[in-house]
Design a protein around this motif. Sequence first.
Motif, mmCIF file in Angstrom:
data_model
loop_
_atom_site.group_PDB
_atom_site.id
_atom_site.type_symbol
_atom_site.label_atom_id
_atom_site.label_comp_id
_atom_site.label_asym_id
_atom_site.label_seq_id
_atom_site.Cartn_x
_atom_site.Cartn_y
_atom_site.Cartn_z
ATOM 1 N N LYS A 27 -5.433 -3.253 -3.347
ATOM 2 C CA LYS A 27 -6.617 -3.337 -2.477
ATOM 3 C C LYS A 27 -7.266 -4.707 -2.576
ATOM 4 O O LYS A 27 -7.655 -5.299 -1.574
ATOM 5 C CB LYS A 27 -7.633 -2.256 -2.867
ATOM 6 C CG LYS A 27 -8.877 -2.264 -1.981
ATOM 7 C CD LYS A 27 -9.873 -1.219 -2.424
ATOM 8 C CE LYS A 27 -11.140 -1.290 -1.563
ATOM 9 N NZ LYS A 27 -12.164 -0.330 -2.006
ATOM 10 N N GLU A 28 -7.358 -5.227 -3.826
ATOM 11 C CA GLU A 28 -7.994 -6.521 -4.018
ATOM 12 C C GLU A 28 -7.163 -7.646 -3.423
ATOM 13 O O GLU A 28 -7.690 -8.704 -3.071
ATOM 14 C CB GLU A 28 -8.223 -6.762 -5.516
ATOM 15 C CG GLU A 28 -9.325 -5.882 -6.104
ATOM 16 C CD GLU A 28 -9.500 -6.092 -7.585
ATOM 17 O OE1 GLU A 28 -8.651 -6.768 -8.199
ATOM 18 O OE2 GLU A 28 -10.486 -5.573 -8.140
ATOM 19 N N ASN A 31 -6.890 -9.339 2.016
ATOM 20 C CA ASN A 31 -8.025 -10.152 2.444
ATOM 21 C C ASN A 31 -8.857 -9.338 3.423
ATOM 22 O O ASN A 31 -8.402 -9.005 4.519
ATOM 23 C CB ASN A 31 -7.536 -11.442 3.102
ATOM 24 C CG ASN A 31 -8.668 -12.412 3.387
ATOM 25 O OD1 ASN A 31 -9.833 -12.026 3.425
ATOM 26 N ND2 ASN A 31 -8.336 -13.663 3.582
ATOM 27 N N ILE A 32 -10.049 -9.010 3.020
ATOM 28 C CA ILE A 32 -10.917 -8.168 3.858
ATOM 29 C C ILE A 32 -11.116 -8.773 5.238
ATOM 30 O O ILE A 32 -11.156 -8.066 6.241
ATOM 31 C CB ILE A 32 -12.281 -7.956 3.162
ATOM 32 C CG1 ILE A 32 -12.093 -7.201 1.844
ATOM 33 C CG2 ILE A 32 -13.247 -7.187 4.065
ATOM 34 C CD1 ILE A 32 -13.344 -7.111 1.000
ATOM 35 N N LEU A 35 -8.729 -7.811 8.007
ATOM 36 C CA LEU A 35 -8.743 -6.446 8.527
ATOM 37 C C LEU A 35 -9.433 -6.385 9.895
ATOM 38 O O LEU A 35 -10.255 -7.239 10.230
ATOM 39 C CB LEU A 35 -9.483 -5.516 7.557
ATOM 40 C CG LEU A 35 -8.893 -5.343 6.148
ATOM 41 C CD1 LEU A 35 -9.844 -4.503 5.297
ATOM 42 C CD2 LEU A 35 -7.520 -4.702 6.221
ATOM 43 N N ASP A 39 -11.495 -1.015 10.541
ATOM 44 C CA ASP A 39 -10.993 -0.708 9.195
ATOM 45 C C ASP A 39 -12.020 -1.082 8.124
ATOM 46 O O ASP A 39 -12.147 -0.399 7.105
ATOM 47 C CB ASP A 39 -9.676 -1.450 8.938
ATOM 48 C CG ASP A 39 -8.546 -0.949 9.840
ATOM 49 O OD1 ASP A 39 -8.594 0.239 10.208
ATOM 50 O OD2 ASP A 39 -7.657 -1.748 10.177
ATOM 51 N N ILE A 40 -12.753 -2.170 8.357
ATOM 52 C CA ILE A 40 -13.810 -2.568 7.421
ATOM 53 C C ILE A 40 -14.893 -1.494 7.387
ATOM 54 O O ILE A 40 -15.364 -1.092 6.316
ATOM 55 C CB ILE A 40 -14.414 -3.935 7.823
ATOM 56 C CG1 ILE A 40 -13.374 -5.047 7.630
ATOM 57 C CG2 ILE A 40 -15.676 -4.237 7.020
ATOM 58 C CD1 ILE A 40 -13.811 -6.405 8.128
ATOM 59 N N GLN A 43 -13.594 1.498 5.455
ATOM 60 C CA GLN A 43 -13.556 1.297 4.007
ATOM 61 C C GLN A 43 -14.946 1.257 3.386
ATOM 62 O O GLN A 43 -15.109 1.454 2.181
ATOM 63 C CB GLN A 43 -12.801 0.005 3.679
ATOM 64 C CG GLN A 43 -11.313 0.089 3.945
ATOM 65 C CD GLN A 43 -10.545 -1.091 3.374
ATOM 66 O OE1 GLN A 43 -11.061 -1.841 2.539
ATOM 67 N NE2 GLN A 43 -9.306 -1.263 3.813
ATOM 68 N N SER A 44 -15.967 0.990 4.208
ATOM 69 C CA SER A 44 -17.337 0.878 3.678
ATOM 70 C C SER A 44 -17.980 2.240 3.416
ATOM 71 O O SER A 44 -18.975 2.325 2.689
ATOM 72 C CB SER A 44 -18.216 0.107 4.661
ATOM 73 O OG SER A 44 -18.504 0.890 5.811
ATOM 74 N N ASN A 324 -19.147 -4.526 -3.241
ATOM 75 C CA ASN A 324 -18.996 -3.735 -2.016
ATOM 76 C C ASN A 324 -19.091 -4.644 -0.791
ATOM 77 O O ASN A 324 -20.037 -4.552 -0.008
ATOM 78 C CB ASN A 324 -20.061 -2.636 -1.967
ATOM 79 C CG ASN A 324 -19.994 -1.714 -3.167
ATOM 80 O OD1 ASN A 324 -19.087 -0.909 -3.293
ATOM 81 N ND2 ASN A 324 -20.955 -1.854 -4.071
ATOM 82 N N LYS A 325 -18.111 -5.504 -0.658
ATOM 83 C CA LYS A 325 -18.141 -6.505 0.414
ATOM 84 C C LYS A 325 -18.054 -5.871 1.800
ATOM 85 O O LYS A 325 -18.708 -6.318 2.748
ATOM 86 C CB LYS A 325 -17.016 -7.522 0.213
ATOM 87 C CG LYS A 325 -17.138 -8.349 -1.059
ATOM 88 C CD LYS A 325 -16.017 -9.369 -1.159
ATOM 89 C CE LYS A 325 -16.181 -10.261 -2.388
ATOM 90 N NZ LYS A 325 -15.906 -9.555 -3.643
ATOM 91 N N GLU A 326 -17.237 -4.822 1.927
ATOM 92 C CA GLU A 326 -17.124 -4.148 3.226
ATOM 93 C C GLU A 326 -18.481 -3.559 3.631
ATOM 94 O O GLU A 326 -18.941 -3.751 4.762
ATOM 95 C CB GLU A 326 -16.079 -3.030 3.175
ATOM 96 C CG GLU A 326 -14.681 -3.503 2.830
ATOM 97 C CD GLU A 326 -14.384 -3.385 1.347
ATOM 98 O OE1 GLU A 326 -13.198 -3.329 0.991
ATOM 99 O OE2 GLU A 326 -15.351 -3.344 0.549
#
Length: 411
Positions: A27-28, A31-32, A35, A39-40, A43-44, A324-326
């Motif tokens: 997952k890491e 690259n967010i 996406l 999808d972001i 995932q959030s 929690n970047k997303e």
Amino acid sequence: MKKIAWILVILLISISIISGCSKKEEKESINILDLKWEDIVSQSKGQEVNIYMWGGDKSVNSYIDDWAKPLIKKKFNISLNRVPINDPKDMINKLLTEKEVDKKQGSIDILWINGENFKTSKDNNLLWASFADKLPNYNKYVDKDSLDIKYDFGEDTMGMEVPWGKSQFVFIYDSEKVKNPPKDMKEFKEWIKENPGKFTYPSPPDFTGSAFIRQTFVHLIGEYKGYDTVDMNKFKSDSNITWDYMKEIKPYLWRKGKTYPESSSKLDMLYANGEVLMSMSYNPLHAFNKIKNGEFKESTNVFFLNDGTLSNTHYLTIPFNASNKEGAMVVINFLLSPNAQITKFNPSYWGDGLVISYDKLSNSDKEKLSSIYGLKETKFLEKLQKHKIPEMKSKYVEEIEKDWMENVAKD
């Protein structure tokens, strides 16, 4: 047999741990920013997003806690947690320490920031990435080419922070007791001397106090364009005029200048209690909000100096080690939506300036905006727009705060 059974159990646990770690690493490794937005958002869901922000204003806090937080939970299943701070520099120092010890998972997901704190963060690689263009509302509603959005105190944002609101510096006064507010710094000095003990300003590093000193500096030197670039020799020479001015008014300030309010909220309290006749704010609608909330008298009014008033944009950013970047991206995108921006503009909530472009709004959203403020406030805002002065480069902000302490506070 028991021994074999235990070996099998341990083996299964080990496989599970390894599998879990590999999934996390997988997952890491994604690259967010590569996406799709859908999808972001997906995932959030279920994330808890910590937004670290100055907590000194009830209206600002209420906007996040009572309006934004419940909606974000309902729409996106994200738990937004406001973490109040006194000085953003404390959070910058926290991130610097975490960077030094290579802390991968930090507690700050979103940081309210601008000016010198942004430059420090950018220079020290404390920010995550250039994520602004990934946000649908940023692309749809923000004038990305506007210089007061692209540049933060003269520093190119590079999409590493997203505009949240706009501000201009104003003075607040009691029109029953101050019939003719000063029009320039010369008249200001005369008024302060004629009304001893009835004026003061917050001490730096309070943002509003620092802005008052910069406002004074800009008006006294009378040649602002000379500060489009960094010239510290010129600054040191010109700044003596400001320190002489501030030392001259010091004995006539509240408590004879022996102490200063430590924050703009404390200055507001002094004004509301009648201890001083003026306050100040970098939010031109701040006073109108306080009147509506019953914190300021109805006789409260707002003014600015004839030569113009400092203006800036404030931003939201994501630290390099946000957990929690997303979720942070989804929250910031929501706060750029017309609904969130117009609500924030409403004095019943915050009364902060819009950062989305009026021309990009729908007709129904434009009608909502026009119905929020009365004729008095609308005319004031229109007049104020014509008196913008861009902020100084962040390097000067650092020097002004340091030199004020040496030349004025300790004098």
